[in-house]
Design an enzyme around this catalytic site. Structure first.
Site, PDB file in Angstrom:
ATOM      1  N   LEU A 140       9.074   0.873  -3.913  1.00 45.20           N
ATOM      2  CA  LEU A 140       7.720   1.382  -3.729  1.00 45.20           C
ATOM      3  C   LEU A 140       7.533   1.626  -2.237  1.00 45.20           C
ATOM      4  CD1 LEU A 140       5.635  -1.106  -5.958  1.00 45.20           C
ATOM      5  CD2 LEU A 140       6.340   1.217  -6.548  1.00 45.20           C
ATOM      6  N   ASP A 141       6.717   2.625  -1.901  1.00 48.87           N
ATOM      7  CA  ASP A 141       6.412   2.869  -0.492  1.00 48.87           C
ATOM      8  C   ASP A 141       5.773   1.635   0.130  1.00 48.87           C
ATOM      9  OD1 ASP A 141       7.314   5.456  -0.753  1.00 48.87           O
ATOM     10  OD2 ASP A 141       5.319   6.326  -1.031  1.00 48.87           O
ATOM     11  N   LYS A 142       5.864   1.536   1.431  1.00 48.46           N
ATOM     12  CA  LYS A 142       5.330   0.385   2.167  1.00 48.46           C
ATOM     13  C   LYS A 142       3.877   0.089   1.801  1.00 48.46           C
ATOM     14  CE  LYS A 142       4.203  -1.060   6.893  1.00 48.46           C
ATOM     15  NZ  LYS A 142       4.225  -0.668   8.323  1.00 48.46           N
TER      16      LYS A 142
END
Length: 341
Positions: A140-142
């Site tokens: 998942l993105d940050k």
């Protein structure tokens, strides 16, 4: 192994007022902005001989010195970091990833990642699938929150990766977007890296992998909507790109929605969430060993809930509706005569 590298650059006069990290990304196109931000945070960038900050504004004419240290072998260390667990057994663990936490170590993020936290919690995780990304099945993105599954051994890792690849895993997200999309829709495009902005991806390419996104509007507000999204493919930034290119970028998405101005309740919601408004709400898949169905949900984080509350409050009438005055009676229309045509 590459040797350390030091570079110097004199800021152009027309750079006055620009953020340092954004300017350096153009001045040194071989380095990503995130990589430069990591170097700045580690004290490897000087402005006129003084340690620089990523957000500082240039005056124009500064001497910028950039030191790129020699790479070192990065072996993640266990760190006692908070991590919320939704499910755990001897084969896998499903966590509710927090906003701002990078999934695994990389450029500018040698520690403080989800992998560091998991190595502390799961004692036999080290080495599963490789040292840098032990057990990581997907990412998942940050700034994206929510469900993420991690395998505890190689057999589980291989089985879960195959399930993701063959679309046997149901991934459902919740997103707050600008504007109100159609009630539901399907976005299917070819997908690839942006030809000019290399940190971005796009669904407007002539060649690439297929990307498929399904969406449904759960709540509509004035200038924004809560959208439920199913991913049939798992391309990098897929939801952010598809919704932005459909005219509905995520709230607070600096990369794909920077040009979208917000006002009123939408601006308040953006202030409340403070990050791209995307949450990996639900993950459903078959357990790799028992073959039983697992269906897990991550509760909405507090910042997302606050943003929703502000949008909902602005959509509720301020007071009880006033009684409408009865309309004046119109004279009865004369009966038409003549033949029908």
């Amino acid at each position: 192994m590459a040797a350390p590298d030091t570079r110097e650059h004199r800021a152009l006069p027309e750079a006055r007022g620009e953020r340092l990290d954004a300017y350096l990304a153009r001045a040194f196109p071989g380095l990503t902005r995130s990589r430069l931000q990591g170097l700045i945070a580690d004290g490897h960038v000087l402005s006129d001989g003084k340690p620089a900050k990523a957000a500082q504004r240039l005056r124009g004419g500064e001497l910028l010195s950039l030191h790129i240290p020699a790479p070192v072998a990065a072996i993640p260390q266990a760190e006692a970091l908070p991590v919320s667990v939704l499910h755990e057994d001897r084969d896998l663990v499903v966590v509710d990833k927090a906003a701002g936490m990078v999934v695994h170590p990389g450029a500018g993020h040698a520690s403080g990642t989800l992998v560091n936290a998991l190595l502390h919690r799961v004692k036999d995780l080290a080495g599963v699938g490789g040292e840098l990304r032990p057990g990581i099945v997907h990412r998942l993105d940050k700034d994206t929150t929510g469900c993420l599954v991690v395998a505890k051994h190689e057999q589980a890792l291989v089985a879960l990766q195959k399930a993701f690849k063959t679309r046997e895993v149901q991934k459902t997200y919740l997103a707050l977007v600008h504007g109100v999309p159609p009630a539901e829709g399907r976005i299917e495009t070819l997908y690839g890296r942006h030809p000019i902005h290399r940190q971005k991806f796009t669904g407007k390419v002539k060649e690439g992998k297929t990307a498929i996104t399904l969406f449904r509007v759960r709540e509509a507000f004035d200038g924004a909507a809560l959208v439920e999204v199913d991913l049939l493919t798992g391309r990098t930034h897929q939801i952010r790109v598809h919704l932005a290119e459909a005219g509905h970028p995520l709230l607070c998405d600096a990369l794909y929605g920077a040009g979208r101005k917000a006002k009123g309740a939408v601006a308040d919601a953006q202030e409340a969430v403070g990050r791209q408004a995307l949450h990996a709400w639900r993950l459903a898949f078959e357990h790799p060993r028992t073959h039983k169905a697992l269906d897990l949900e991550a509760p909405l984080p507090e910042d997302f809930q606050k943003a929703l509350t502000r949008l909902r409050e602005a959509s509720v009438p301020a007071g009880p509706p006033t009684k409408a005055k009865p309309a004046a009676k119109k004279p009865a229309a004369k009966k038409a005569t003549g033949r029908k045509r």
